[in-house]
Motif scaffolding. Structure first.
Motif, short mmCIF file in Angstrom:
data_model
loop_
_atom_site.label_atom_id
_atom_site.label_comp_id
_atom_site.label_asym_id
_atom_site.label_seq_id
_atom_site.Cartn_x
_atom_site.Cartn_y
_atom_site.Cartn_z
N CYS A 38 1.18 -0.86 0.33
CA CYS A 38 -0.06 0.23 -0.29
C CYS A 38 1.06 1.47 0.49
CB CYS A 38 -0.88 -0.02 1.38
SG CYS A 38 -2.48 0.21 1.55
N ALA A 39 2.06 1.22 -0.60
CA ALA A 39 2.97 2.64 -0.87
C ALA A 39 2.68 3.74 -1.36
CB ALA A 39 4.54 2.23 -1.04
N MET A 40 2.81 5.20 -0.47
CA MET A 40 2.79 5.77 -2.21
C MET A 40 3.66 6.00 -2.65
SD MET A 40 -0.89 6.91 -0.90
CE MET A 40 -1.18 5.30 -0.87
N GLU A 41 3.82 5.00 -3.48
CA GLU A 41 5.00 5.50 -4.57
C GLU A 41 4.52 5.33 -5.82
OE1 GLU A 41 8.07 1.80 -4.17
OE2 GLU A 41 8.01 2.26 -2.21
N HIS A 42 5.18 6.48 -6.96
CA HIS A 42 4.14 6.39 -8.11
C HIS A 42 4.70 5.50 -9.33
CE1 HIS A 42 1.63 10.18 -7.33
NE2 HIS A 42 2.68 10.76 -6.31
N SER A 43 4.38 4.89 -10.12
CA SER A 43 4.20 4.40 -10.41
C SER A 43 5.31 4.60 -12.05
CB SER A 43 2.74 3.52 -11.57
OG SER A 43 2.06 4.99 -12.95
N ARG A 44 5.96 6.10 -12.23
CA ARG A 44 6.50 6.46 -13.01
C ARG A 44 5.90 6.44 -14.77
NH1 ARG A 44 8.30 9.37 -9.56
NH2 ARG A 44 10.13 8.27 -8.29
N GLY A 45 4.81 5.78 -14.28
CA GLY A 45 4.54 6.29 -15.49
C GLY A 45 4.71 7.21 -16.78
N ARG A 46 3.52 6.94 -17.61
CA ARG A 46 3.90 7.94 -18.90
C ARG A 46 2.22 9.56 -18.44
NH1 ARG A 46 0.14 9.18 -23.33
NH2 ARG A 46 -1.24 7.10 -23.76
N TRP A 47 1.79 9.19 -17.67
CA TRP A 47 1.22 9.62 -17.22
C TRP A 47 0.94 9.94 -15.32
CZ3 TRP A 47 -0.02 4.49 -18.60
CH2 TRP A 47 -0.75 4.28 -19.98
N GLY A 48 0.19 11.89 -15.61
CA GLY A 48 0.29 11.86 -14.37
C GLY A 48 -0.15 11.06 -13.46
N GLU A 49 -0.22 11.32 -11.83
CA GLU A 49 -1.10 10.33 -11.34
C GLU A 49 -1.29 10.97 -9.88
OE1 GLU A 49 0.36 5.68 -11.66
OE2 GLU A 49 1.48 6.58 -9.65
N ASN A 50 -2.62 10.23 -9.01
CA ASN A 50 -2.54 11.07 -7.71
C ASN A 50 -3.13 9.84 -7.26
OD1 ASN A 50 -2.85 13.21 -7.88
ND2 ASN A 50 -5.15 13.44 -7.59
N LEU A 51 -2.81 9.07 -5.87
CA LEU A 51 -2.69 8.04 -4.84
C LEU A 51 -3.72 8.66 -3.71
CD1 LEU A 51 0.62 7.15 -5.78
CD2 LEU A 51 -0.63 5.97 -6.76
N THR A 52 -3.90 7.95 -3.32
CA THR A 52 -4.58 8.07 -1.56
C THR A 52 -4.44 6.56 -1.41
OG1 THR A 52 -5.72 8.83 0.25
CG2 THR A 52 -6.79 8.62 -1.63
#
Length: 147
Positions: A56-70
């Motif tokens: 459940c880590a708040m780590e971004h996927s580093r994909g080509r899209w912008g990303e919000n996590l919660t």
């Protein structure tokens, strides 16, 4: 698994309304377009949410899209989006900058050039729901206003 399709429909409707405003297309047809597009868009976000089940880590996927996590106990898509929008108070439209705190999550939600949104939700091993929304194109704050 629950998914807030009303939120995605609202976001995507804005983009499609400008495209379809002069077309003679029924609301049912528009909803059909949106529903099928949203199914395809959320695949990437859902795959990433599933990868985070163990930690459940708040780590971004580093994909080509912008990303919000919660994440959170019983967190829903609507609650996650409302959480990101709480950053509105930290955005100064005059200077087009975040003040005092982070406001990038809010700007990703409202950015007017976003044409695709895909969201996913998973239940982590710790019992919390993990939510990810991907935005295309990614918000680029340099010299551009969000709307």
């Amino acid at each position: 698994m629950t998914f807030n399709t009303k939120l995605l429909l609202a976001i995507c409707c804005v983009a499609l309304v400008f495209t379809l405003v002069s077309a003679n297309i029924s609301q049912a047809e528009i909803n059909g377009f949106l529903e099928e597009h949203n199914k395809a868009r959320k695949e990437y976000a859902q795959e990433y949410a599933n990868k985070r089940v163990d930690d459940c880590a708040m780590e971004h996927s580093r994909g080509r899209w912008g990303e919000n996590l919660t994440s959170g106990d019983g967190m829903t898509g609507a609650a996650g989006t409302k959480y990101w929008v709480t950053e509105k108070e930290f955005y100064d439209p005059k200077s087009n900058k975040c003040v005092k705190e982070e406001c990038g999550h809010y700007l990703a939600v409202i950015w007017g050039k976003t044409t695709e949104v895909g969201c996913g939700i998973s239940k982590c091993k710790d019992g919390k729901n993990y939510i990810v929304c991907s935005y295309d194109p990614m918000y680029q704050p340099e010299d551009e206003r969000p709307y």
